[in-house]
Design an enzyme around this catalytic site. Structure first.
Site, PDB file in Angstrom:
ATOM      1  NE  ARG A  53      21.450 -37.389  -4.238  1.00  0.00           N
ATOM      2  CZ  ARG A  53      22.692 -37.364  -4.613  1.00  0.00           C
ATOM      3  NH1 ARG A  53      23.190 -38.318  -5.389  1.00  0.00           N
ATOM      4  NH2 ARG A  53      23.499 -36.400  -4.254  1.00  0.00           N
ATOM      5  N   GLY A  54      20.765 -34.791  -6.899  1.00  0.00           N
ATOM      6  CA  GLY A  54      21.980 -34.209  -7.470  1.00  0.00           C
ATOM      7  C   GLY A  54      21.557 -33.278  -8.605  1.00  0.00           C
ATOM      8  NE  ARG A  90      15.300 -31.937  -4.042  1.00  0.00           N
ATOM      9  CZ  ARG A  90      16.508 -32.423  -3.673  1.00  0.00           C
ATOM     10  NH1 ARG A  90      17.114 -33.322  -4.424  1.00  0.00           N
ATOM     11  NH2 ARG A  90      17.082 -32.010  -2.568  1.00  0.00           N
ATOM     12  CG  ASP A 243      22.596 -28.776  -5.035  1.00  0.00           C
ATOM     13  OD1 ASP A 243      23.512 -28.898  -4.193  1.00  0.00           O
ATOM     14  OD2 ASP A 243      21.948 -29.736  -5.483  1.00  0.00           O
ATOM     15  CG  ASN A 253      27.132 -28.592  -2.189  1.00  0.00           C
ATOM     16  OD1 ASN A 253      26.514 -29.102  -3.128  1.00  0.00           O
ATOM     17  ND2 ASN A 253      28.007 -29.267  -1.477  1.00  0.00           N
TER      18      ASN A 253
HETATM   19  O1  MRU Z   1      19.671 -32.959  -2.095  1.00  0.00           O
HETATM   20  P1  MRU Z   1      20.553 -33.584  -3.145  1.00  0.00           P
HETATM   21  O2  MRU Z   1      21.071 -34.927  -2.754  1.00  0.00           O
HETATM   22  O3  MRU Z   1      19.900 -33.548  -4.496  1.00  0.00           O
HETATM   23  O4  MRU Z   1      21.784 -32.588  -3.194  1.00  0.00           O
HETATM   24  C1  MRU Z   1      22.954 -32.833  -3.912  1.00  0.00           C
HETATM   25  C2  MRU Z   1      24.057 -32.003  -3.408  1.00  0.00           C
HETATM   26  O5  MRU Z   1      23.884 -31.042  -2.731  1.00  0.00           O
HETATM   27  C3  MRU Z   1      25.409 -32.437  -3.742  1.00  0.00           C
HETATM   28  O6  MRU Z   1      26.286 -31.987  -2.750  1.00  0.00           O
HETATM   29  C4  MRU Z   1      26.000 -32.010  -5.004  1.00  0.00           C
HETATM   30  O7  MRU Z   1      27.219 -31.442  -4.821  1.00  0.00           O
HETATM   31  C5  MRU Z   1      25.345 -31.044  -5.848  1.00  0.00           C
HETATM   32  S1  MRU Z   1      24.936 -31.862  -7.295  1.00  0.00           S
HETATM   33  C6  MRU Z   1      26.421 -32.402  -8.046  1.00  0.00           C
END
Ligand code: MRU
Length: 368
Positions: A53-54, A90, A243, A253
């Site tokens: 994820r990320g 996603r 994101d 985010n």
């Molecule tokens: O749902 P995720 O775990 O994939 O989301 C990740 C995020 O929202 C993080 O906060 C992140 O800042 C963005 S990716 C570096």
């Protein structure tokens, strides 16, 4: 970055040269396990089920997914099929589309017998590039931390609040929001990080795991604690990831980021967002109206993962049975609450003009 002193990336190619290996983030921080991805379908599952994820990491794994797909069948029909399956995994993180568009247009121009080779080259290139961008973000963000450190009484730490996990586990290496913190720690600056737990998926535990592995002082806090800490002067700055960032600097985010930005604004705490340029969606302007917000299973809200007294990883129900649960994964922080954007090219204000000036040369990848 390192786990138990050993350098590690979040995604890499196995010795056979085609299997893609990832860290299983559903098991972290409790155990470090590697999963082998041997098909495009498995790569799509890894993204959808958040084994990875990320936003930047999702993009890199999607590019590897295209490579696995081209190994299976390099035809035009399968190229389109791989794109369609991976793009649907996603909806919010734009790096997914960025990586797929870039890979797709490159592969489309190749004869089918070249596609497997080129797809692997592209995936490696995207992953390596992410490492470079994230390290540069760290160098630029370091200047902000240095400045705050210089303004504090000798010996007092710079207290930084972060939400979710935007460290190296959310990217290929280094991270976005946490990269400047690693750079500051390396430079000998006394930093302390307030780590939001980040319900419902608890990505803050990944941040705590990373910071712990690197010896960076930190404290895990409930998501609701940040406002209180800011009111009492316990937070010098916030740095979060994103994101998807719009052309005018609105920032999407992890859910709860917006509330932190509001608290920071009210308490005059600088609120920075760190991002590599592939996280900018130049086609979107008003983030609140235009960015699709992923809604995930209510079970992620009603349940938590943890270690039971016998040391076994357990998925435990915390809600009355049958309770309706909402699980909105992201929110949008309007640009007016963002002090600045930390990018690989430097720091700019969260405005249409500043972004356009900093990234004037950026071409949008061809749409598939
Ligand atoms: O749902 P995720 O775990 O994939 O989301 C990740 C995020 O929202 C993080 O906060 C992140 O800042 C963005 S990716 C570096």
């Amino acid at each position: 970055m390192k786990i138990n002193g050993k350098h590690q990336r979040t995604v890499w190619l196995a010795e056979d040269g085609f299997t893609v290996e990832i860290l299983d983030q559903t098991k972290l921080p409790f155990s470090v396990e590697v999963i082998q991805l041997t098909s495009m379908k498995l790569a799509a599952t890894a993204i959808r089920e958040m084994w990875v994820r990320g936003a930047p990491l999702i993009g890199a794994v999607a590019a590897y997914g295209m490579a696995l797909g081209m190994r299976e069948d390099p035809s035009d029909a399968n190229l389109q099929h791989c794109y369609d399956v991976l793009i649907a995994t996603r909806p919010t993180a734009i790096n997914l589309k960025w990586a797929l568009d870039r890979t797709y247009s490159e592969l489309r121009a190749q004869p089918s017998d070249q596609r497997q080779k080129v797809a692997y080259e592209k995936a490696v290139e995207i992953a390596d590039e992410d490492v470079e961008l994230c390290e540069s973000i760290g160098e630029h963000g370091l200047s902000i931390i240095k400045q705050i450190a210089a303004s504090k009484p000798q010996g007092q730490p710079v207290n930084i609040l972060t939400h979710c996990n935007a460290g190296w586990l959310a990217t290929v290496d280094w991270g976005t929001a946490i990269s400047p913190i690693y750079k500051a720690h390396e430079a000998g600056i006394n930093v302390h990080v307030w780590v939001d737990e980040t319900r419902p998926r608890n990505q803050g535990l990944l941040t705590a795991f990373e910071l712990g592995s690197h010896g960076v002082p930190h404290t895990l806090i409930a998501d609701n604690a940040g406002g209180h800490l800011m009111q009492h002067g316990e937070v010098d700055l916030c740095i979060v990831g994103t994101d998807r960032t719009t052309a005018k600097g609105d920032v999407c985010n992890k859910i709860g980021t917006y509330l932190k930005a509001l608290a920071a604004y009210d308490n005059k705490v600088p609120f920075y967002v760190a991002l590599p340029s592939p996280t900018i969606d130049w086609t979107v302007y008003d983030g609140v109206k235009e960015i699709p917000i992923e809604q995930r299973s209510g079970e992620e809200q009603s349940h938590v993962n943890g270690i039971d007294p016998q040391g076994k990883l357990s998925w435990v129900n915390t809600a009355p049975s049958g309770t309706e649960c909402g699980n909105y994964a992201f929110d949008v922080t309007p640009a007016k609450y963002v002090t600045g954007l930390i990018t690989e090219r430097g720091i700019c204000s969260a405005t249409e003009e500043a972004l356009a000036e900093m990234f004037a040369d950026l071409q949008q990848p061809e749409m598939a």
